[in-house]
Design a protein around this motif. Structure first.
Motif, PDB file in Angstrom:
ATOM      1  N   PHE A  24       0.852  -1.168   0.079  1.00 38.22           N
ATOM      2  CA  PHE A  24      -0.020   0.034  -0.144  1.00 38.22           C
ATOM      3  C   PHE A  24       0.869   1.074   0.065  1.00 38.22           C
ATOM      4  O   PHE A  24       0.591   2.257  -0.910  1.00 38.22           O
ATOM      5  CB  PHE A  24      -0.830  -0.019   1.314  1.00 38.22           C
ATOM      6  N   ASP A  93       0.780  -3.779   5.325  1.00 38.94           N
ATOM      7  CA  ASP A  93       1.253  -2.984   4.278  1.00 38.94           C
ATOM      8  C   ASP A  93       1.113  -3.715   2.888  1.00 38.94           C
ATOM      9  O   ASP A  93       0.710  -3.176   1.933  1.00 38.94           O
ATOM     10  CB  ASP A  93       2.601  -2.435   4.379  1.00 38.94           C
ATOM     11  N   LEU A  95      -0.990  -5.674   0.520  1.00 38.26           N
ATOM     12  CA  LEU A  95      -2.504  -5.566   0.382  1.00 38.26           C
ATOM     13  C   LEU A  95      -3.038  -7.085  -0.088  1.00 38.26           C
ATOM     14  O   LEU A  95      -4.177  -7.431   0.266  1.00 38.26           O
ATOM     15  CB  LEU A  95      -2.830  -4.998  -1.114  1.00 38.26           C
ATOM     16  N   ASP A  98      -3.815  -7.495   3.819  1.00 37.32           N
ATOM     17  CA  ASP A  98      -4.114  -6.254   4.510  1.00 37.32           C
ATOM     18  C   ASP A  98      -5.984  -6.680   4.764  1.00 37.32           C
ATOM     19  O   ASP A  98      -6.635  -7.199   3.797  1.00 37.32           O
ATOM     20  CB  ASP A  98      -4.292  -5.022   3.553  1.00 37.32           C
ATOM     21  N   TYR A 137      -9.592   1.633  -5.050  1.00 41.91           N
ATOM     22  CA  TYR A 137      -8.451   1.284  -5.837  1.00 41.91           C
ATOM     23  C   TYR A 137      -8.581   0.989  -7.047  1.00 41.91           C
ATOM     24  O   TYR A 137      -9.782   0.763  -7.727  1.00 41.91           O
ATOM     25  CB  TYR A 137      -8.282  -0.400  -5.156  1.00 41.91           C
TER      26      TYR A 137
END
Length: 205
Positions: A24, A93, A95, A98, A137
């Motif tokens: 990220f 961090d 993804l 996450d 995103y």
């Protein structure tokens, strides 16, 4: 020249962790996102809805950012205050690991011809009570995140809103229903056993 290529490759691997994982922290904030909930507003699952829009930040257009964008996903994301002591909502961090944004509000193709695109999402009944923000995103043709935007700041403390999930009464009702069903099954088998004993012939006693 050869050493420059090697260095560039190593830097690319560092950003992508060499296995296609996207960090990220490596993504540029190229999208501008807005949503209807006001700061601190409380919305109710199954009653309220979230509307908003997103678009490419005008300052990036001249540089050609957005050319590789193919798809977008709008997500409902947990704010830090609702992640405390909840590992299943943890921000990572990488993804692929996450857990910040677990609920999809909308997804679709990226349309570069439009200045902005809108979304309208009725809050579903499985959304838990928590504090949230909205994030978008952008993905390339390989399905990798290449840009993002969100309704809150980098520290995720502004423009946050709350969602009140289905009340505990519904949960209690569901639990009671399960218990009643289990009791019914046990009672049924108990009845069968009693009938079987009743029907035994005197010679078997």
């Amino acid at each position: 020249m050869e050493s420059l290529v090697v260095i560039s490759f190593l830097l690319f691997c560092l950003a992508q962790t060499c296995y296609g994982d996207v960090l990220f922290s490596s993504l540029p904030r190229t999208l501008v996102v807005s949503a209807s909930p006001l700061q601190g507003q409380v919305l109710k699952a199954e009653e309220d809805r979230i509307t908003g829009k997103w678009g490419l930040n005008e300052s990036f257009k001249a540089s050609g950012v957005g050319i590789e964008y193919k798809n977008v996903k709008v997500s409902l994301c947990y704010a830090p205050v609702s992640q405390i002591d909840r590992g299943w909502r943890k921000t990572v961090d990488n993804l692929n690991k996450d857990k910040t944004c677990q609920f999809t509000i909308a997804n679709g193709n990226y349309d570069a011809s439009q200045t902005s695109q809108s979304f309208d999402w009725p809050i579903e009944n499985d959304i838990p009570s928590a504090t949230y923000f909205v994030r978008v995103y952008a993905y390339n043709s390989s399905g990798e995140e290449v840009g993002f935007g969100q309704t809150t700041d980098a520290s995720k403390i502004s423009n946050l809103f709350k969602i009140q999930g289905i009340s505990g009464n519904q949960v209690s009702f569901d639990i009671a229903s399960i218990c009643f069903s289990a009791f019914s099954v046990v009672s049924f088998f108990g009845f069968l056993i009693m009938e079987k004993r009743k029907n035994k012939s005197p010679s078997e006693n």
